[in-house]
Write a protein that holds these residues in place. Structure first.
Motif, mmCIF file in Angstrom:
data_model
loop_
_atom_site.group_PDB
_atom_site.id
_atom_site.type_symbol
_atom_site.label_atom_id
_atom_site.label_comp_id
_atom_site.label_asym_id
_atom_site.label_seq_id
_atom_site.Cartn_x
_atom_site.Cartn_y
_atom_site.Cartn_z
ATOM 1 N N ARG A 185 -4.923 -21.011 0.555
ATOM 2 C CA ARG A 185 -5.493 -19.665 0.551
ATOM 3 C C ARG A 185 -4.428 -18.678 0.974
ATOM 4 N NH1 ARG A 185 -10.943 -19.545 3.084
ATOM 5 N NH2 ARG A 185 -11.447 -20.102 0.943
ATOM 6 N N PHE A 186 -4.316 -17.591 0.212
ATOM 7 C CA PHE A 186 -3.394 -16.500 0.495
ATOM 8 C C PHE A 186 -4.235 -15.317 0.973
ATOM 9 C CE2 PHE A 186 -0.852 -12.817 -0.844
ATOM 10 C CZ PHE A 186 0.386 -13.157 -0.336
ATOM 11 N N LEU A 187 -3.953 -14.838 2.193
ATOM 12 C CA LEU A 187 -4.696 -13.711 2.762
ATOM 13 C C LEU A 187 -3.856 -12.442 2.723
ATOM 14 C CD1 LEU A 187 -6.165 -15.328 5.997
ATOM 15 C CD2 LEU A 187 -7.365 -14.863 3.857
ATOM 16 N N VAL A 188 -4.499 -11.338 2.359
ATOM 17 C CA VAL A 188 -3.853 -10.033 2.382
ATOM 18 C C VAL A 188 -4.712 -9.131 3.258
ATOM 19 C CG1 VAL A 188 -2.928 -8.142 1.012
ATOM 20 C CG2 VAL A 188 -3.092 -10.430 0.005
ATOM 21 N N LEU A 189 -4.098 -8.556 4.297
ATOM 22 C CA LEU A 189 -4.811 -7.717 5.257
ATOM 23 C C LEU A 189 -4.372 -6.271 5.086
ATOM 24 C CD1 LEU A 189 -4.167 -10.039 8.324
ATOM 25 C CD2 LEU A 189 -6.147 -10.064 6.788
ATOM 26 N N TYR A 190 -5.300 -5.411 4.754
ATOM 27 C CA TYR A 190 -4.999 -4.000 4.514
ATOM 28 C C TYR A 190 -5.519 -3.156 5.674
ATOM 29 C CZ TYR A 190 -4.182 -5.351 -0.347
ATOM 30 O OH TYR A 190 -3.717 -5.943 -1.491
ATOM 31 N N ASP A 191 -4.639 -2.340 6.242
ATOM 32 C CA ASP A 191 -5.048 -1.374 7.253
ATOM 33 C C ASP A 191 -5.764 -0.207 6.570
ATOM 34 O OD1 ASP A 191 -4.019 -2.700 9.516
ATOM 35 O OD2 ASP A 191 -2.007 -1.932 9.095
ATOM 36 N N GLN A 192 -6.358 0.644 7.373
ATOM 37 C CA GLN A 192 -7.074 1.807 6.852
ATOM 38 C C GLN A 192 -6.115 2.707 6.070
ATOM 39 O OE1 GLN A 192 -10.429 2.572 7.356
ATOM 40 N NE2 GLN A 192 -10.143 4.315 6.009
ATOM 41 N N PRO A 193 -6.376 2.950 4.789
ATOM 42 C CA PRO A 193 -5.497 3.841 4.013
ATOM 43 C C PRO A 193 -5.767 5.304 4.369
ATOM 44 C CG PRO A 193 -7.297 3.049 2.650
ATOM 45 C CD PRO A 193 -7.442 2.362 3.974
ATOM 46 N N GLU A 194 -4.775 6.135 4.118
ATOM 47 C CA GLU A 194 -4.953 7.572 4.370
ATOM 48 C C GLU A 194 -5.987 8.158 3.423
ATOM 49 O OE1 GLU A 194 -1.426 9.925 4.691
ATOM 50 O OE2 GLU A 194 -0.367 8.346 5.782
ATOM 51 N N ASP A 195 -5.923 7.763 2.167
ATOM 52 C CA ASP A 195 -6.847 8.262 1.151
ATOM 53 C C ASP A 195 -7.660 7.078 0.633
ATOM 54 O OD1 ASP A 195 -8.145 9.229 -1.114
ATOM 55 O OD2 ASP A 195 -6.428 10.407 -1.791
ATOM 56 N N THR A 196 -8.835 6.865 1.222
ATOM 57 C CA THR A 196 -9.625 5.687 0.858
ATOM 58 C C THR A 196 -10.093 5.723 -0.590
ATOM 59 O OG1 THR A 196 -11.642 6.673 1.754
ATOM 60 C CG2 THR A 196 -10.398 5.228 3.214
ATOM 61 N N GLU A 197 -10.435 6.899 -1.104
ATOM 62 C CA GLU A 197 -10.886 6.993 -2.495
ATOM 63 C C GLU A 197 -9.783 6.588 -3.460
ATOM 64 O OE1 GLU A 197 -12.956 10.560 -3.630
ATOM 65 O OE2 GLU A 197 -13.894 10.699 -1.658
ATOM 66 N N ALA A 198 -8.567 7.079 -3.239
ATOM 67 C CA ALA A 198 -7.441 6.730 -4.109
ATOM 68 C C ALA A 198 -7.107 5.243 -3.984
ATOM 69 C CB ALA A 198 -6.220 7.579 -3.769
ATOM 70 N N PHE A 199 -7.133 4.727 -2.762
ATOM 71 C CA PHE A 199 -6.861 3.302 -2.558
ATOM 72 C C PHE A 199 -7.885 2.458 -3.299
ATOM 73 C CE2 PHE A 199 -7.668 -0.706 -0.476
ATOM 74 C CZ PHE A 199 -6.394 -1.236 -0.317
ATOM 75 N N ASP A 200 -9.171 2.756 -3.093
ATOM 76 C CA ASP A 200 -10.234 1.976 -3.730
ATOM 77 C C ASP A 200 -10.142 2.033 -5.252
ATOM 78 O OD1 ASP A 200 -11.243 1.201 -1.271
ATOM 79 O OD2 ASP A 200 -12.855 2.696 -1.285
ATOM 80 N N ARG A 201 -9.871 3.197 -5.792
ATOM 81 C CA ARG A 201 -9.753 3.357 -7.240
ATOM 82 C C ARG A 201 -8.592 2.515 -7.778
ATOM 83 N NH1 ARG A 201 -10.305 8.254 -7.269
ATOM 84 N NH2 ARG A 201 -8.166 8.873 -6.908
ATOM 85 N N HIS A 202 -7.426 2.613 -7.141
ATOM 86 C CA HIS A 202 -6.261 1.846 -7.589
ATOM 87 C C HIS A 202 -6.518 0.347 -7.441
ATOM 88 C CE1 HIS A 202 -2.078 0.815 -8.359
ATOM 89 N NE2 HIS A 202 -2.187 -0.023 -7.351
ATOM 90 N N TYR A 203 -7.104 -0.044 -6.327
ATOM 91 C CA TYR A 203 -7.366 -1.463 -6.078
ATOM 92 C C TYR A 203 -8.318 -2.021 -7.130
ATOM 93 C CZ TYR A 203 -7.555 -5.697 -3.330
ATOM 94 O OH TYR A 203 -7.432 -6.997 -2.917
ATOM 95 N N ARG A 204 -9.387 -1.271 -7.404
ATOM 96 C CA ARG A 204 -10.414 -1.710 -8.352
ATOM 97 C C ARG A 204 -9.911 -1.684 -9.804
ATOM 98 N NH1 ARG A 204 -13.733 1.846 -6.900
ATOM 99 N NH2 ARG A 204 -13.186 3.365 -8.467
ATOM 100 N N GLU A 205 -9.185 -0.630 -10.176
ATOM 101 C CA GLU A 205 -8.814 -0.436 -11.571
ATOM 102 C C GLU A 205 -7.479 -1.075 -11.956
ATOM 103 O OE1 GLU A 205 -9.009 3.782 -12.275
ATOM 104 O OE2 GLU A 205 -11.152 3.860 -11.785
#
Length: 78
Positions: free
Chosen positions: A3-23
């Motif tokens: 298992r490979f784990l990736v831990l992300y801290d709170q992004p400055e712009d959550t909407e932009a992060f979520d959009r990029h991550y999802r899309e």
């Protein structure tokens, strides 16, 4: 299994992060040929009381060789 784990801290712009991550990020990761499972969790708390991670991604392969092969593949490099 490995298992490979990736831990992300709170992004400055959550909407932009979520959009990029999802899309962008998730579709790229799901193209890895040996990937067996991909899950994400939000707001995971640390056992030692630190701030929660914004996102935790868990990616599973059959073995370390499959993980390494995928990260060296064109899909993994993208």
């Amino acid at each position: 299994m490995v298992r490979f784990l990736v831990l992300y801290d709170q992004p400055e712009d959550t909407e932009a992060f979520d959009r990029h991550y999802r899309e962008v990020h998730i579709p790229l990761a799901k193209k890895l040929p040996g990937l067996r499972r991909y899950t994400i969790s939000r707001n995971a708390r640390s056992v030692r009381g630190a701030d929660p991670y914004y996102l935790v991604a868990e990616l599973d392969w059959d073995d370390m060789e499959a993980l390494q092969r995928d990260f060296q593949s064109p899909e993994g490099q993208a």
